[in-house]
Design a protein around this motif. Structure first.
Motif, PDB file in Angstrom:
ATOM      1  N   PRO A 390      56.958 128.237 139.208  1.00 16.82           N
ATOM      2  CA  PRO A 390      57.029 126.907 138.599  1.00 16.82           C
ATOM      3  C   PRO A 390      57.816 126.932 137.296  1.00 16.82           C
ATOM      4  N   GLU A 445      50.323 123.559 141.495  1.00 19.58           N
ATOM      5  CA  GLU A 445      51.444 124.482 141.377  1.00 19.58           C
ATOM      6  C   GLU A 445      51.080 125.688 140.515  1.00 19.58           C
ATOM      7  N   TYR A 449      50.609 129.633 141.791  1.00 22.48           N
ATOM      8  CA  TYR A 449      51.392 130.683 141.157  1.00 22.48           C
ATOM      9  C   TYR A 449      50.497 131.795 140.612  1.00 22.48           C
TER      10      TYR A 449
END
Length: 474
Positions: A390, A445, A449
């Motif tokens: 991201p 997101e 991650y």
């Protein structure tokens, strides 16, 4: 009864290998001569005896040593820090902003900045750092982004930037300083990794020379000083040095290590007397290493300008191992175990090596050979990250870091935290740049991650031993 930490430390110190990491004295070989050959360090572990001065009210030898440091770095005032740059960052924020004040800072700042905001109570407004999509790295904020934020937040009391980043990147600091000063507010700089810039013209400009008002340097990172030894510098009239002194009295131990302070004094003397020559040698070695490697090396590319990237520290070598199928985490482990080479930092696809004034040609050749051996080695299956990286962007900020810290908390596994408000900074460490910010809404997101980083072998700081995150209760 054993002493596990001592035993592990002795094993690490005795291991045969080459280190390209902090501290900058390279396993003691680069320490200033008086410190390197002093046989009984225990005899130097003293307190405020007569003639040794007092860090919190210096009028004697500590005051003299700090004045020599100010002259060496071109500051008006300098202070010795015995708790690393972390305490300097906290002090400069406490000295410039308070409860409810707005401070502009980059989204890719170190976690210590967020912790300092808990202490001072200021409200952060995050500058969007430039994004290098080729390298999946954030660099510095652009002048334009700072100017836009200053116009949008005229109530801002200070601006903080990083110079350089962990990867050696520096931005438009001189131009940013002029823009910030035009608003009558100070520029604060986390220059933890740039203490050596002052001593050679081929390195990026020192933040103080670029016009910053308060600058923090980790002497132990790139100079021959002991770990935790750092410096805080001030110049100009926008920040009251008395406020800095008051903050340091609040934050620093009343029983400081004289070994750390002495190592700062000696490292400064060495850099003033011979730093240019020593750094010239390191620069030659860095150029030799960069010239022929089996992996891509982060470099300035005139035909590919990147916003927010004005210069790179040539003594910091950042390579991309993903092209050969390796993750940085797996590559770091292989180099350590199979080649006796230790990197400073691994990410999902990068390795960072720091060259210091104590490295020699044999060190460089060993690193080069190890990297060629790594490139020829089949990468382990599934080493690469399983999700996109991201881009660090300002998210939904629901609370200030202090408000998030003070709220009652509950803890949940990461996978269940999406949409909740984080009570803590969560970082891959190193480099310690938060992926989740305190007071920020947690995105899917970010969770994906973090989970992917953990699965790939990354170390995550900010979770409890069960892998749970502290969340704010409404």
């Amino acid at each position: 009864m054993g002493a596990p930490l001592w035993e592990a430390l002795c094993r690490a110190a005795a291991s045969v290998g080459s280190g390209f990491h902090t501290p900058g004295h390279n396993g003691g070989t680069g320490l200033p001569e008086p410190l390197k050959y002093w046989r009984n360090w225990g005899a130097l572990d003293l307190s405020e005896l007569e003639g040794l001065d007092n860090l919190h009210a210096p009028v004697g030898v500590i005051a003299q040593a700090q004045q020599l440091a100010a002259e060496a770095w071109g500051a008006e005032r300098s202070w010795f820090l015995i708790n690393g740059s972390t305490v300097g960052i906290a002090a400069m924020l406490l000295a410039t902003v308070g409860e409810g004040d707005t401070v502009l800072l980059p989204r890719n700042c170190h976690q210590s900045v967020l912790h300092a905001l808990v202490l001072c109570g200021a409200k952060p407004v995050y500058l969007e750092a430039s994004w290098d999509s080729t390298w999946e790295l954030s660099h510095g904020p652009t002048l334009e982004s700072v100017e836009v934020s200053l116009a949008s937040y005229p109530e801002a009391r200070a601006v903080l930037v990083v110079h350089p980043t962990y990867f050696g990147a520096t931005g438009e600091v001189a131009a940013i300083a002029r823009a910030v000063h035009a608003q009558g507010i100070p520029l604060l700089v986390d220059a933890a990794h740039g203490a050596h810039f002052r001593f050679h013209e081929a390195l990026p400009v020192c933040a103080l020379a670029a016009g910053a008002d308060v600058v923090v340097h980790s002497a132990h990172k790139t100079l021959p000083a002991l770990t935790q030894a750092a410096l805080l510098h001030q110049q100009g009239s926008l920040v009251d040095p008395g406020r800095i002194e008051a903050a340091l009295r609040l934050l620093q131990s009343t029983s400081p290590s004289y070994l750390l302070m002495a190592s700062l004094d000696l490292a400064r003397a060495q850099m003033v007397n011979s730093g240019h020559t020593l750094l010239a040698g390191a620069l030659v070695l860095a150029e030799k290493l960069r010239a022929h490697l089996p992996f891509a090396v982060l470099a300035m590319e005139p035909d590919r300008p990147v916003p927010g990237l004005a210069a790179l520290d040539p003594t910091r070598i950042t390579i991309d191992v993903a092209g050969c199928g390796w993750s940085g985490f797996a590559a770091e482990a292989w180099l350590n175990q199979e080649a006796g080479v230790r990197a400073e930092l691994a990410t999902h696809r990068h390795l960072v090596f720091i060259l210091n004034t104590a490295h020699g040609l044999l060190d460089i050749e060993k690193l080069r050979s190890a990297l060629f051996a790594l490139a020829a080695e089949p990468a382990p299956a599934g080493a690469l990250l399983s999700c996109p990286v991201p881009r660090p962007r300002p998210g939904e900020q629901r609370l200030t870091p202090r408000q998030a810290f003070e709220r009652p908390h509950r803890r949940l596994p990461l996978a269940q935290a999406i949409g909740c408000t984080s009570a803590a900074a969560v970082s891959a460490y190193p480099p310690g740049v938060p992926i989740v910010l305190p007071g920020e809404a947690i995105s899917a997101e970010a969770v994906d991650y973090l989970l992917a980083l953990t699965a790939a072998g990354g170390e995550i700081v900010g979770l409890d031993p069960q892998g749970r995150l502290a969340l704010c209760l409404d």
